[in-house]
Design a protein around this motif. Sequence first.
Motif, PDB file in Angstrom:
ATOM      1  N   VAL A   1      -5.328   2.186  -5.277  1.00 45.43           N
ATOM      2  CA  VAL A   1      -5.633   1.805  -3.892  1.00 45.43           C
ATOM      3  C   VAL A   1      -6.591   0.614  -3.892  1.00 45.43           C
ATOM      4  O   VAL A   1      -6.375  -0.379  -3.176  1.00 45.43           O
ATOM      5  CB  VAL A   1      -6.223   2.996  -3.098  1.00 45.43           C
ATOM      6  CG1 VAL A   1      -6.766   2.524  -1.751  1.00 45.43           C
ATOM      7  CG2 VAL A   1      -5.172   4.089  -2.908  1.00 45.43           C
TER       8      VAL A   1
ATOM      9  N   SER B   1       0.825  -1.215   0.000  1.00 49.27           N
ATOM     10  CA  SER B   1       0.000   0.000   0.000  1.00 49.27           C
ATOM     11  C   SER B   1       0.856   1.260   0.000  1.00 49.27           C
ATOM     12  O   SER B   1       0.499   2.265  -0.623  1.00 49.27           O
ATOM     13  CB  SER B   1      -0.945   0.014   1.201  1.00 49.27           C
ATOM     14  OG  SER B   1      -1.895  -1.016   1.086  1.00 49.27           O
TER      15      SER B   1
ATOM     16  N   GLU C   1      -5.599  -2.974  -2.379  1.00 50.48           N
ATOM     17  CA  GLU C   1      -6.184  -3.296  -1.078  1.00 50.48           C
ATOM     18  C   GLU C   1      -7.471  -4.111  -1.133  1.00 50.48           C
ATOM     19  O   GLU C   1      -7.802  -4.788  -0.166  1.00 50.48           O
ATOM     20  CB  GLU C   1      -6.431  -1.994  -0.308  1.00 50.48           C
ATOM     21  CG  GLU C   1      -5.137  -1.268   0.016  1.00 50.48           C
ATOM     22  CD  GLU C   1      -5.342   0.036   0.770  1.00 50.48           C
ATOM     23  OE1 GLU C   1      -6.511   0.392   1.070  1.00 50.48           O
ATOM     24  OE2 GLU C   1      -4.329   0.711   1.051  1.00 50.48           O
TER      25      GLU C   1
END
Length: 158
Positions: A34, A10, A38
């Motif tokens: 992102v 991340s 994730e």
Amino acid sequence: MDYVVRPIKSDDVDAVWEIEKMCFSVPWSRQSFVLEVEKNKCARYVVAEQDGNVLGYAGMWLIVDEAHVTNIAVHPLFRRKGIGQALLKALMMEAYRMGIDKMTLEVRASNIAAQSLYKKLGFVEVGVRKGYYSDNDEDAVIMWNFSISRALGLKQGE
């Protein structure tokens, strides 16, 4: 040139996004990266890193029995050093480890350098998506690698 190719974290998203904006006329948003890193369980991304700096990245989606390369980019200052090839090989190895032996991607018709790299790694042209790129209606060449294991020189069980 010493660098490592490793799975994305991340913390790498900001650096990846900066490279994305440098390399593509219609870049993905930061939030897209992102979400890929994730949340998307089908996505796998790797980065090339040297001394804590991200030099390039590549990603793919694993869909049933095939891998689809979503993006691959190398910072303009570090091109022509084998990083793109190392990133793509890392994706190919990951797909193979996951039991997938086919990979596809789209590439701009004008991006001869990328097409040459892909052909070097066993990809072949199978079609064209007319007007695929929204910034200039450029066609995309559809390429497939129908045997990742053969392209990487792997034998059964490796």
